[in-house]
Design a protein around this motif. Sequence first.
Motif, PDB file in Angstrom:
ATOM      1  N   GLU A 294      20.495   6.675 -15.827  1.00  0.00           N
ATOM      2  CA  GLU A 294      19.141   7.221 -15.768  1.00  0.00           C
ATOM      3  C   GLU A 294      18.098   6.120 -15.992  1.00  0.00           C
ATOM      4  N   ARG A 295      18.366   5.234 -16.945  1.00  0.00           N
ATOM      5  CA  ARG A 295      17.444   4.120 -17.196  1.00  0.00           C
ATOM      6  C   ARG A 295      17.328   3.219 -15.974  1.00  0.00           C
ATOM      7  N   ARG A 296      18.448   2.973 -15.310  1.00  0.00           N
ATOM      8  CA  ARG A 296      18.428   2.104 -14.122  1.00  0.00           C
ATOM      9  C   ARG A 296      17.700   2.774 -12.959  1.00  0.00           C
ATOM     10  N   VAL A 297      17.861   4.080 -12.817  1.00  0.00           N
ATOM     11  CA  VAL A 297      17.149   4.819 -11.774  1.00  0.00           C
ATOM     12  C   VAL A 297      15.644   4.733 -12.016  1.00  0.00           C
ATOM     13  N   ILE A 298      15.243   4.938 -13.264  1.00  0.00           N
ATOM     14  CA  ILE A 298      13.823   4.850 -13.612  1.00  0.00           C
ATOM     15  C   ILE A 298      13.289   3.446 -13.339  1.00  0.00           C
ATOM     16  N   ALA A 299      14.054   2.432 -13.720  1.00  0.00           N
ATOM     17  CA  ALA A 299      13.631   1.047 -13.488  1.00  0.00           C
ATOM     18  C   ALA A 299      13.449   0.778 -12.002  1.00  0.00           C
ATOM     19  N   ARG A 300      14.379   1.244 -11.193  1.00  0.00           N
ATOM     20  CA  ARG A 300      14.272   1.050  -9.743  1.00  0.00           C
ATOM     21  C   ARG A 300      13.051   1.767  -9.194  1.00  0.00           C
TER      22      ARG A 300
ATOM     23  N   ALA B 239       5.693  -0.213  -8.053  1.00  0.00           N
ATOM     24  CA  ALA B 239       4.885  -1.416  -8.252  1.00  0.00           C
ATOM     25  C   ALA B 239       4.816  -2.236  -6.969  1.00  0.00           C
ATOM     26  N   LEU B 240       5.931  -2.379  -6.290  1.00  0.00           N
ATOM     27  CA  LEU B 240       5.935  -3.143  -5.037  1.00  0.00           C
ATOM     28  C   LEU B 240       5.093  -2.454  -3.972  1.00  0.00           C
ATOM     29  N   ALA B 241       5.101  -1.140  -3.950  1.00  0.00           N
ATOM     30  CA  ALA B 241       4.280  -0.399  -2.991  1.00  0.00           C
ATOM     31  C   ALA B 241       2.802  -0.662  -3.261  1.00  0.00           C
ATOM     32  N   CYS B 242       2.420  -0.726  -4.523  1.00  0.00           N
ATOM     33  CA  CYS B 242       1.029  -1.027  -4.872  1.00  0.00           C
ATOM     34  C   CYS B 242       0.651  -2.433  -4.417  1.00  0.00           C
ATOM     35  N   VAL B 243       1.511  -3.389  -4.663  1.00  0.00           N
ATOM     36  CA  VAL B 243       1.245  -4.778  -4.251  1.00  0.00           C
ATOM     37  C   VAL B 243       1.145  -4.846  -2.734  1.00  0.00           C
ATOM     38  N   PHE B 244       2.060  -4.208  -2.045  1.00  0.00           N
ATOM     39  CA  PHE B 244       2.055  -4.207  -0.581  1.00  0.00           C
ATOM     40  C   PHE B 244       0.773  -3.578  -0.071  1.00  0.00           C
TER      41      PHE B 244
END
Length: 68
Positions: free
Chosen positions: A41-47, A53-58
């Motif tokens: 669950e932690r890894r899913v949230i991190a992804r 964040a990448l979508a915002c940068v893009f």
Amino acid sequence: MASVLGMLEQREAAARVRVEELREEAARLAGVLEAAEIELERRVIARELLVEALACVFHLRLCPDHER
């Protein structure tokens, strides 16, 4: 020669020991599974956060005039 009743009692005792061992193993594995589920669950949230964040940068790169 052991009596049939005695042999059955020995086998029953051995089966009880085996059942208890399996119960202990099942409890241990339940704990391991719970920890693995938490990690997943932690890894899913991190992804998901990284993708967000990448979508915002893009988006900012595509729309440089966008208000910041």
